[in-house]
Design a protein around this motif. Structure first.
Motif, PDB file in Angstrom:
ATOM      1  N   TYR A  75       8.302  19.560   2.085  1.00 12.47           N
ATOM      2  CA  TYR A  75       8.825  20.459   1.051  1.00 12.47           C
ATOM      3  C   TYR A  75       7.908  20.467  -0.168  1.00 12.47           C
ATOM      4  CZ  TYR A  75      12.030  22.233  -2.547  1.00 12.47           C
ATOM      5  OH  TYR A  75      12.603  22.944  -3.575  1.00 12.47           O
ATOM      6  N   GLY A  76       7.488  19.288  -0.612  1.00  8.01           N
ATOM      7  CA  GLY A  76       6.584  19.224  -1.757  1.00  8.01           C
ATOM      8  C   GLY A  76       5.205  19.763  -1.433  1.00  8.01           C
ATOM      9  N   ALA A  77       4.733  19.464  -0.202  1.00  6.29           N
ATOM     10  CA  ALA A  77       3.383  19.888   0.181  1.00  6.29           C
ATOM     11  C   ALA A  77       3.281  21.391   0.371  1.00  6.29           C
ATOM     12  CB  ALA A  77       2.967  19.180   1.466  1.00  6.29           C
ATOM     13  N   ARG A  78       4.405  22.036   0.614  1.00  4.63           N
ATOM     14  CA  ARG A  78       4.377  23.471   0.879  1.00  4.63           C
ATOM     15  C   ARG A  78       4.781  24.306  -0.331  1.00  4.63           C
ATOM     16  NH1 ARG A  78       6.067  24.398   7.199  1.00  4.63           N
ATOM     17  NH2 ARG A  78       4.426  23.077   8.053  1.00  4.63           N
ATOM     18  N   ILE A 117       3.356  29.210   3.128  1.00  6.30           N
ATOM     19  CA  ILE A 117       4.643  28.888   3.733  1.00  6.30           C
ATOM     20  C   ILE A 117       5.684  29.906   3.304  1.00  6.30           C
ATOM     21  CG2 ILE A 117       5.209  27.321   1.828  1.00  6.30           C
ATOM     22  CD1 ILE A 117       6.427  26.954   5.459  1.00  6.30           C
ATOM     23  N   GLY A 118       6.606  30.221   4.209  1.00  4.44           N
ATOM     24  CA  GLY A 118       7.804  30.932   3.790  1.00  4.44           C
ATOM     25  C   GLY A 118       7.957  32.346   4.287  1.00  4.44           C
ATOM     26  N   ALA A 214      -3.627  11.153  -2.038  1.00  4.48           N
ATOM     27  CA  ALA A 214      -3.258  11.576  -3.396  1.00  4.48           C
ATOM     28  C   ALA A 214      -2.408  12.839  -3.355  1.00  4.48           C
ATOM     29  CB  ALA A 214      -4.512  11.803  -4.241  1.00  4.48           C
ATOM     30  N   GLU A 215      -2.751  13.768  -2.467  1.00 10.83           N
ATOM     31  CA  GLU A 215      -1.962  14.990  -2.341  1.00 10.83           C
ATOM     32  C   GLU A 215      -0.566  14.682  -1.807  1.00 10.83           C
ATOM     33  OE1 GLU A 215      -5.342  18.436  -1.555  1.00 10.83           O
ATOM     34  OE2 GLU A 215      -4.755  17.107   0.100  1.00 10.83           O
ATOM     35  N   ARG A 216      -0.447  13.711  -0.927  1.00 16.16           N
ATOM     36  CA  ARG A 216       0.871  13.333  -0.416  1.00 16.16           C
ATOM     37  C   ARG A 216       1.733  12.707  -1.514  1.00 16.16           C
ATOM     38  NH1 ARG A 216       0.369  13.246   5.512  1.00 16.16           N
ATOM     39  NH2 ARG A 216      -1.805  13.793   5.905  1.00 16.16           N
TER      40      ARG A 216
END
Length: 566
Positions: A75-78, A117-118, A214-216
């Motif tokens: 959810y955060g990554a997208r 996404i989406g 770091a992105e995660r």
């Protein structure tokens, strides 16, 4: 008193969601635990000079919300800035999505992957005008000739890519994928750019760059910021571990859960995390050998169990109804019944392999959550759970069906009799009600998630968002379960399956806590349990259910500490 409360609430509704359905008017918190639940008179002996007293002024306190099926890392990554937003809120036509990609491509060097996404064909103007129209690679090739593109559908089971991405992945008219997945093709066999289900999607995910550690961390922080603002204090990450990273691109690894471990050990988590591990091959397929090897070799995180708990394993049994990849007893409109996505040459072999997979995890003492949406897949899933229980081994593992869209009366009875859980997503039903009628027929569409009958039979379903498939806003989920009103038309889809507000709230709190084997720790407002609280601007039991999505969350308390205040 010698040790007064740190925090107290009075002057409103304390909706405990305990076994008796108690609604109190005062609550006290001491040292991260609930110290008192009752009335204002009894609260006085828990107060001291240092107690923060909150006058609710008629507002309400709930147990902290537990979203029991939420891909928070995904959810955060997208979300921007980590990915492009091509959801209906940002683009309602193929042309608008192409414009978003054109702008993004102009800002980065050639060869940079563009991820989004989406997208939802039910909202894209060209597809609405022509129900047979699907997005294709040619819709986006002209604006991204030098940038590989990977756009995931809002439901997560279909990816849309351009010609550059197909070329990098080596996907041609001669490429095949595993049973239960599909490379969508033209009549001449050429791939159109749509890939359905994990095995096909993995062809592209395997060459797309993985998120860095770091992105995660940034993705988890972004997600938890939003979850805290919604009053969510617990959630289940239902696909982490060695086989879980295909949703984030790149080689299969274990980075996601290790980032959670770091955050837990540093005391930086802002929710209690329950995890299902996903084992399998890079193409998304799995079998008994994967489960056995995974359980035997996996190194569990070293973290406090109240904050990061490895519950068990997740298995995919089938796909989803809109893609006609759910395994059904009766054909879809237009034909086909879907299939299991388990390894095996035919249905009988795949069902036997599913039973072996569940049996291995069961004997290892691990809870099993199985993604099963079609009625035939659910039947096979429940049969595998029952077989594992009857074979002996550990008791009370609380295996459960993830989604469980089409539950027959016979299967509902078996679920209740054998203590099997069901984890449903009401917002998906209200979002898809009209589209689903075109896929499975009006009656089957209206019968998706018969929660009323399940509860009346003695079941205690969990409700969840499956974010990012839908928003993690549980208030919309409560309204959807209670009203069952189609978002597209406002029509009530299956009125006989409606449940009450209290039943829906239990699905997001105490039922979810029981799924986590944590009903003695959280899920209701009772003395001795952790002080995880969601404070609302109005009493959800005293207003029209249609108003619940607009009730503000004004404060979120986690372990006795305020982590969000409006």
């Amino acid at each position: 008193m010698d040790h007064p409360a740190d925090l107290a609430f009075t002057g409103g509704s304390i909706i405990t969601l305990d076994g008796a359905g108690t609604v109190a008017s005062a609550l006290a918190v001491r040292d991260g635990r609930i110290a008192y639940v009752g009335d204002a008179a009894g609260l006085r002996e828990h107060l001291g000079a240092g107690t923060e007293v909150v006058d609710l002024a008629g507002r309400a306190v709930l147990p902290g919300i537990n979203d029991s099926h939420l891909h928070a890392l995904m959810y955060g990554a997208r979300q921007p800035p980590l990915t492009l937003d091509v959801s209906p809120g940002a683009a309602r036509s193929l042309e608008e999505i192409a414009n978003i990609l054109r702008e993004a491509a102009a800002k980065v060097p050639a060869g940079t992957w563009l991820r989004g996404i989406g997208w939802d064909r039910g909202y894209l103007a060209e597809c609405v005008a022509d129900p047979e129209r699907l997005p294709t690679r040619w819709d986006i090739d002209a604006v991204t000739p030098d940038h590989p593109v990977l756009l995931d559908e809002t439901y997560g089971h279909t990816s849309w890519v351009n010609t550059k991405a197909l070329a990098l992945a080596g996907v041609t008219k001669d490429t095949t994928s595993a049973p239960g997945s599909e490379i969508v093709r033209e009549a001449n066999g050429e791939p159109t750019g749509l890939l359905r289900e994990i095995a096909a999607q993995a062809l592209i995910q395997g060459v797309a760059p993985a998120l860095t550690r770091a992105e995660r961390r940034a993705a988890i922080a972004l997600a938890q910021d939003q979850l805290s603002a919604l009053g969510i204090t617990s959630y289940t990450e239902p696909a982490l571990g060695p086989g879980g990273d295909q949703v984030l691109g790149g080689a299969f690894a274990d980075e996601g859960i290790r980032v959670y471990e770091e955050l837990a050990l540093a005391g930086e988590l802002r929710a209690r995390i329950n995890v299902l591990l996903l084992f399998g091959e890079p193409d998304g397929t799995a079998g008994a050998d994967d489960i056995r090897a995974g359980i035997e070799t996996y190194t569990m995180p070293d973290a406090a169990p109240e904050w990061l708990r490895i519950a068990g394993v997740k298995i995919f049994a089938d796909g989803i109804p809109p893609s006609k990849t759910s395994w059904m007893n009766e054909p879809y409109v237009g034909g086909g019944t879907g299939s299991l996505v388990i390894r095996g040459a035919d249905d009988r072999e795949r069902e036997a392999e599913l039973r072996r997979m569940v049996g291995i995890a069961h004997r290892a003492g691990m809870q099993v959550g199985i993604h099963a949406t079609g009625d035939r897949a659910i039947d096979a899933t429940v049969a595998a759970f029952v077989a594992a229980q009857e074979s002996g081994g550990p008791r009370d593992l609380r295996h459960y069906v993830i989604h469980g869209d089409f539950l027959s009366a016979r299967t509902r009875e078996r679920i209740v009799r054998h203590g099997i859980g069901v984890n449903a997503q009401p917002v998906i039903h209200t979002t898809l009600a009209e589209l689903l009628a075109d896929v499975v027929g009006p009656q089957r569409a209206d019968d998706q998630w018969p929660l009323r009958a399940l509860i009346d039979a003695g079941g205690a379903p969990c409700l969840s968002s499956d974010a990012p498939i839908t928003s993690p806003d549980w208030r919309a989920g409560v309204a959807a379960a209670v009203l069952r009103e189609s978002k597209a038309s406002g029509r009530v889809s299956g009125p006989e399956h409606r449940i009450t507000v209290t039943e829906a709230l239990r699905g997001y709190t105490i039922n979810a806590a029981r799924q986590d084997h944590a009903e003695d720790l959280k899920g209701s407002l009772e003395a001795g349990k952790v002080a995880d609280l969601c404070v609302l601007g109005a009493d959800p039991l005293a207003i029209d259910p249609s108003e619940i999505p607009d009730v503000p969350v004004v404060q979120t308390v986690l372990d006795g500490r305020t982590v969000y205040r409006a």
